[in-house]
Design a protein around this motif. Structure first.
Motif, PDB file in Angstrom:
ATOM      1  N   PRO A  38      35.947  51.868  49.823  1.00 50.36           N
ATOM      2  CA  PRO A  38      36.354  50.635  49.620  1.00 50.36           C
ATOM      3  C   PRO A  38      36.848  50.077  48.178  1.00 50.36           C
ATOM      4  O   PRO A  38      37.895  50.164  47.685  1.00 50.36           O
ATOM      5  CB  PRO A  38      36.514  49.404  50.869  1.00 50.36           C
ATOM      6  CG  PRO A  38      36.055  50.112  51.847  1.00 50.36           C
ATOM      7  CD  PRO A  38      34.726  51.337  50.918  1.00 50.36           C
ATOM      8  N   ALA A  39      35.684  49.701  47.615  1.00 46.98           N
ATOM      9  CA  ALA A  39      35.762  49.729  46.296  1.00 46.98           C
ATOM     10  C   ALA A  39      36.394  51.132  45.111  1.00 46.98           C
ATOM     11  O   ALA A  39      37.045  50.329  44.380  1.00 46.98           O
ATOM     12  CB  ALA A  39      33.908  49.011  45.903  1.00 46.98           C
ATOM     13  N   SER A  47      40.525  52.666  41.706  1.00 51.16           N
ATOM     14  CA  SER A  47      41.446  52.684  40.639  1.00 51.16           C
ATOM     15  C   SER A  47      42.659  53.174  40.999  1.00 51.16           C
ATOM     16  O   SER A  47      43.101  53.363  40.426  1.00 51.16           O
ATOM     17  CB  SER A  47      41.086  54.777  42.110  1.00 51.16           C
ATOM     18  OG  SER A  47      40.260  54.751  42.590  1.00 51.16           O
ATOM     19  N   ILE A  48      43.542  52.098  42.219  1.00 47.98           N
ATOM     20  CA  ILE A  48      44.159  51.746  41.506  1.00 47.98           C
ATOM     21  C   ILE A  48      44.947  50.864  40.361  1.00 47.98           C
ATOM     22  O   ILE A  48      45.315  50.441  40.513  1.00 47.98           O
ATOM     23  CB  ILE A  48      44.617  50.427  43.224  1.00 47.98           C
ATOM     24  CG1 ILE A  48      44.757  51.203  44.421  1.00 47.98           C
ATOM     25  CG2 ILE A  48      45.636  49.787  43.133  1.00 47.98           C
ATOM     26  CD1 ILE A  48      45.249  50.431  45.977  1.00 47.98           C
ATOM     27  N   PHE A  49      43.317  49.635  40.193  1.00 45.19           N
ATOM     28  CA  PHE A  49      43.128  48.760  39.163  1.00 45.19           C
ATOM     29  C   PHE A  49      43.732  49.596  37.518  1.00 45.19           C
ATOM     30  O   PHE A  49      44.272  49.632  36.821  1.00 45.19           O
ATOM     31  CB  PHE A  49      41.896  48.479  38.829  1.00 45.19           C
ATOM     32  CG  PHE A  49      42.433  46.907  39.008  1.00 45.19           C
ATOM     33  CD1 PHE A  49      42.828  45.508  39.332  1.00 45.19           C
ATOM     34  CD2 PHE A  49      41.288  46.330  41.243  1.00 45.19           C
ATOM     35  CE1 PHE A  49      43.566  44.304  39.708  1.00 45.19           C
ATOM     36  CE2 PHE A  49      41.663  45.425  41.212  1.00 45.19           C
ATOM     37  CZ  PHE A  49      42.114  44.323  40.852  1.00 45.19           C
ATOM     38  N   SER A  50      42.843  50.825  37.787  1.00 46.77           N
ATOM     39  CA  SER A  50      42.483  52.160  36.892  1.00 46.77           C
ATOM     40  C   SER A  50      44.092  52.565  36.472  1.00 46.77           C
ATOM     41  O   SER A  50      44.531  52.743  35.455  1.00 46.77           O
ATOM     42  CB  SER A  50      41.588  52.875  36.803  1.00 46.77           C
ATOM     43  OG  SER A  50      41.700  53.970  36.213  1.00 46.77           O
ATOM     44  N   VAL A  51      44.518  53.514  37.168  1.00 43.91           N
ATOM     45  CA  VAL A  51      45.848  53.899  37.145  1.00 43.91           C
ATOM     46  C   VAL A  51      46.780  52.707  37.206  1.00 43.91           C
ATOM     47  O   VAL A  51      47.605  53.241  35.959  1.00 43.91           O
ATOM     48  CB  VAL A  51      46.077  54.912  38.178  1.00 43.91           C
ATOM     49  CG1 VAL A  51      47.527  55.242  38.556  1.00 43.91           C
ATOM     50  CG2 VAL A  51      44.768  55.901  38.988  1.00 43.91           C
ATOM     51  N   PHE A 108      42.386  48.795  49.562  1.00 45.04           N
ATOM     52  CA  PHE A 108      42.339  48.624  48.664  1.00 45.04           C
ATOM     53  C   PHE A 108      41.884  46.437  48.309  1.00 45.04           C
ATOM     54  O   PHE A 108      40.287  45.795  47.799  1.00 45.04           O
ATOM     55  CB  PHE A 108      43.996  47.759  47.239  1.00 45.04           C
ATOM     56  CG  PHE A 108      43.593  47.307  46.497  1.00 45.04           C
ATOM     57  CD1 PHE A 108      43.426  47.778  46.060  1.00 45.04           C
ATOM     58  CD2 PHE A 108      44.488  45.761  46.757  1.00 45.04           C
ATOM     59  CE1 PHE A 108      43.563  46.311  44.309  1.00 45.04           C
ATOM     60  CE2 PHE A 108      44.684  44.457  45.945  1.00 45.04           C
ATOM     61  CZ  PHE A 108      43.894  45.364  44.175  1.00 45.04           C
ATOM     62  N   ILE A 109      42.270  45.890  49.812  1.00 39.31           N
ATOM     63  CA  ILE A 109      41.628  44.863  50.106  1.00 39.31           C
ATOM     64  C   ILE A 109      40.390  44.858  50.853  1.00 39.31           C
ATOM     65  O   ILE A 109      39.799  44.011  50.272  1.00 39.31           O
ATOM     66  CB  ILE A 109      42.959  43.978  51.060  1.00 39.31           C
ATOM     67  CG1 ILE A 109      44.686  43.839  50.229  1.00 39.31           C
ATOM     68  CG2 ILE A 109      42.333  42.861  51.860  1.00 39.31           C
ATOM     69  CD1 ILE A 109      45.362  43.762  51.697  1.00 39.31           C
ATOM     70  N   GLU A 110      40.322  45.483  51.753  1.00 43.70           N
ATOM     71  CA  GLU A 110      39.233  45.731  51.549  1.00 43.70           C
ATOM     72  C   GLU A 110      37.835  45.990  50.689  1.00 43.70           C
ATOM     73  O   GLU A 110      36.500  45.114  50.934  1.00 43.70           O
ATOM     74  CB  GLU A 110      38.539  47.124  52.811  1.00 43.70           C
ATOM     75  CG  GLU A 110      37.130  47.057  53.229  1.00 43.70           C
ATOM     76  CD  GLU A 110      37.742  48.097  54.854  1.00 43.70           C
ATOM     77  OE1 GLU A 110      36.438  48.547  54.589  1.00 43.70           O
ATOM     78  OE2 GLU A 110      38.141  48.593  54.666  1.00 43.70           O
ATOM     79  N   GLY A 111      38.561  46.415  49.290  1.00 43.67           N
ATOM     80  CA  GLY A 111      36.952  46.984  48.625  1.00 43.67           C
ATOM     81  C   GLY A 111      37.104  45.866  47.691  1.00 43.67           C
ATOM     82  O   GLY A 111      36.125  45.276  47.669  1.00 43.67           O
ATOM     83  N   LEU A 112      38.220  44.670  47.510  1.00 42.74           N
ATOM     84  CA  LEU A 112      37.962  43.773  46.681  1.00 42.74           C
ATOM     85  C   LEU A 112      37.064  42.653  47.459  1.00 42.74           C
ATOM     86  O   LEU A 112      36.259  41.990  46.838  1.00 42.74           O
ATOM     87  CB  LEU A 112      39.336  43.040  46.612  1.00 42.74           C
ATOM     88  CG  LEU A 112      39.989  43.888  45.346  1.00 42.74           C
ATOM     89  CD1 LEU A 112      41.161  43.505  45.559  1.00 42.74           C
ATOM     90  CD2 LEU A 112      38.570  43.665  44.457  1.00 42.74           C
ATOM     91  N   ALA A 113      37.266  42.616  49.204  1.00 42.49           N
ATOM     92  CA  ALA A 113      36.707  41.480  49.819  1.00 42.49           C
ATOM     93  C   ALA A 113      34.906  42.479  49.878  1.00 42.49           C
ATOM     94  O   ALA A 113      34.138  41.150  49.930  1.00 42.49           O
ATOM     95  CB  ALA A 113      37.156  41.694  51.494  1.00 42.49           C
ATOM     96  N   SER A 114      35.099  43.672  49.909  1.00 36.81           N
ATOM     97  CA  SER A 114      33.624  43.863  50.221  1.00 36.81           C
ATOM     98  C   SER A 114      32.629  43.423  48.409  1.00 36.81           C
ATOM     99  O   SER A 114      31.068  43.427  48.773  1.00 36.81           O
ATOM    100  CB  SER A 114      33.052  45.447  50.910  1.00 36.81           C
ATOM    101  OG  SER A 114      33.937  46.006  49.390  1.00 36.81           O
ATOM    102  N   SER A 115      33.690  44.078  47.819  1.00 35.77           N
ATOM    103  CA  SER A 115      32.651  43.899  46.460  1.00 35.77           C
ATOM    104  C   SER A 115      32.194  41.723  46.612  1.00 35.77           C
ATOM    105  O   SER A 115      31.407  42.005  45.287  1.00 35.77           O
ATOM    106  CB  SER A 115      33.547  44.023  45.129  1.00 35.77           C
ATOM    107  OG  SER A 115      33.396  45.717  45.716  1.00 35.77           O
ATOM    108  N   SER A 116      32.908  41.052  46.991  1.00 32.60           N
ATOM    109  CA  SER A 116      32.924  39.549  46.743  1.00 32.60           C
ATOM    110  C   SER A 116      31.782  39.332  47.283  1.00 32.60           C
ATOM    111  O   SER A 116      31.156  37.881  47.394  1.00 32.60           O
ATOM    112  CB  SER A 116      34.042  38.809  46.299  1.00 32.60           C
ATOM    113  OG  SER A 116      34.553  38.653  47.584  1.00 32.60           O
TER     114      SER A 116
END
Length: 278
Positions: free
Chosen positions: A195-196, A201-205, A268-276
Motif C-alpha cells: 500500500p505504501a 507511486s501515485i504521488f511520484s507519477v 493509496f489511503i491504506e498506504g498513507l494510513a499504515s505509514s503514519s
C-alpha cells in the motif's frame, strides 16, 4: 444497529464541512471540462454558463489531437514518470530499510538530513542541477528529465515509516533463513509495504506528469516534451491562446491520472494510513 443522535450529528456535521470543500476543489476541473466543449464565442461570453448553448466538443478535442502531437507528449510523460518511479523505488527502499531496521552510527543524522531534504523545494536546486546536466552533456535528453529525481527524500521517509510498522521478528526470521539484507528488502519488506508503494507511486507519477518548471529548462526538442510542456503548443504569441483545444488537451492529459487514482484509491489511503502508525 441503531445509531445514537450524537454520532449521527457528528457524521452529518463532518459531511457538511467536507462537501463545500470538495466542491471548491472540483471547481477548476469542472470549469476546464466545460471550456473544453464550448465554442470560442461562449468561452468569454456573458453570462457565464457551465453547460454550453452550442457544443464544440468534437472540434476542440480533434483539434487538440491534431494541432500538437499530444499522443507523443503523453508517451514521453509515461516514459519519464515510470523510469523515475522505478529508479526511486530501487534507491529509496534500501535506504528506508537501513534507516528503519538497521542500527549503525549516524543513523539519526542521516534521518535528519532526509527530513531537511523534505523541506527544500526542487526549484531551489534547479541551478546546480542544470549546471550538472550541462557538464554531463545530457541536456535535451530523457536523462535530464529523469536523473535529478531518482533520490526522493519523501520516498525514503514514506517507506521508512511503513517499514517501521513491520515487526522486527519477521526480519530476524528472514535472517535466520539465510536471506541477505537486500533480499529481505525486495522479497519481504517491499511486498509487505505494497500500500505504501502504491501511495508513493501515485504521488511520484502525478508530480512528474504535471511538472512544467524543470522540463521547460532542460528540454527544447518537441519530440521529448512531456504533457505539461507540450500543452504550450496551443499558445500563440500572435493569435493568443486557443482555449477550447487547450482545455480539451488538458482534460486528455489529466484523464490517465484520474483513472489511476480511482482504481488505486483504496491502496493509496491504506498506504498513507499504515505509514503514519509509527
Amino acid at each position: 444497529m441503531t445509531v445514537s443522535p450524537f454520532r449521527l450529528g457528528i457524521g452529518l456535521g463532518r459531511h457538511a464541512a467536507l462537501l463545500p470543500t470538495t466542491l471548491f476543489a472540483l471547481i477548476p476541473f469542472i470549469w476546464m471540462v466545460s471550456l473544453s466543449v464550448k465554442p470560442p464565442n461562449e468561452i468569454f461570453g456573458s453570462p457565464f454558463a457551465l453547460i454550453p448553448q452550442h457544443w464544440d466538443a468534437y472540434e476542440n478535442y480533434s483539434k487538440a489531437l491534431s494541432t500538437a502531437p499530444l499522443a507523443r507528449f503523453m508517451v514521453n510523460g509515461a516514459i519519464v514518470c515510470f523510469a523515475i518511479l522505478a529508479l526511486q523505488i530501487l534507491f529509496c527502499a534500501p535506504c528506508a530499510y537501513a534507516l528503519a531496521k538497521l542500527k549503525f552510527p549516524g543513523r539519526n543524522l542521516l534521518l535528519a538530513l532526509v527530513l531537511v531534504g523534505l523541506l527544500l523545494p526542487h526549484q531551489v536546486l534547479a541551478l546546480p542541477l542544470f549546471i550538472l546536466c550541462y557538464k554531463l552533456g545530457i541536456l535535451n535528453t530523457y536523462a535530464a528529465l529523469i536523473l535529478p529525481f531518482i533520490i526522493s527524500p519523501f520516498g525514503i521517509f514514506l517507506f521508512r515509516q511503513s517499514f517501521k510498522s513491520i515487526p522486527d521478528d519477521i526480519v530476524q526470521a528472514a535472517r535466520l533463513d539465510g536471506l541477505s539484507e537486500l533480499a529481505i528488502v525486495w522479497r519481504i519488506m517491499v511486498p509487505m509495504a505494497l500500500p505504501a508503494t502504491i501511495a508513493f507511486s501515485i504521488f511520484s507519477v502525478v508530480a512528474h506528469w504535471n511538472d512544467l518548471f524543470w522540463p521547460s529548462i532542460v528540454i527544447k526538442s518537441k519530440d521529448l516534451m512531456p504533457p505539461s510542456l507540450g500543452a504550450a503548443a496551443f499558445r500563440s504569441v500572435e493569435a493568443g491562446s486557443d482555449f477550447g483545444p487547450l482545455m480539451a488537451g488538458a482534460v486528455l492529459i489529466i484523464l490517465p491520472l484520474l483513472l489511476a487514482f480511482v482504481l488505486a484509491q483504496r491502496w493509496f489511503i491504506e498506504g498513507l494510513a499504515s505509514s503514519s502508525l509509527k
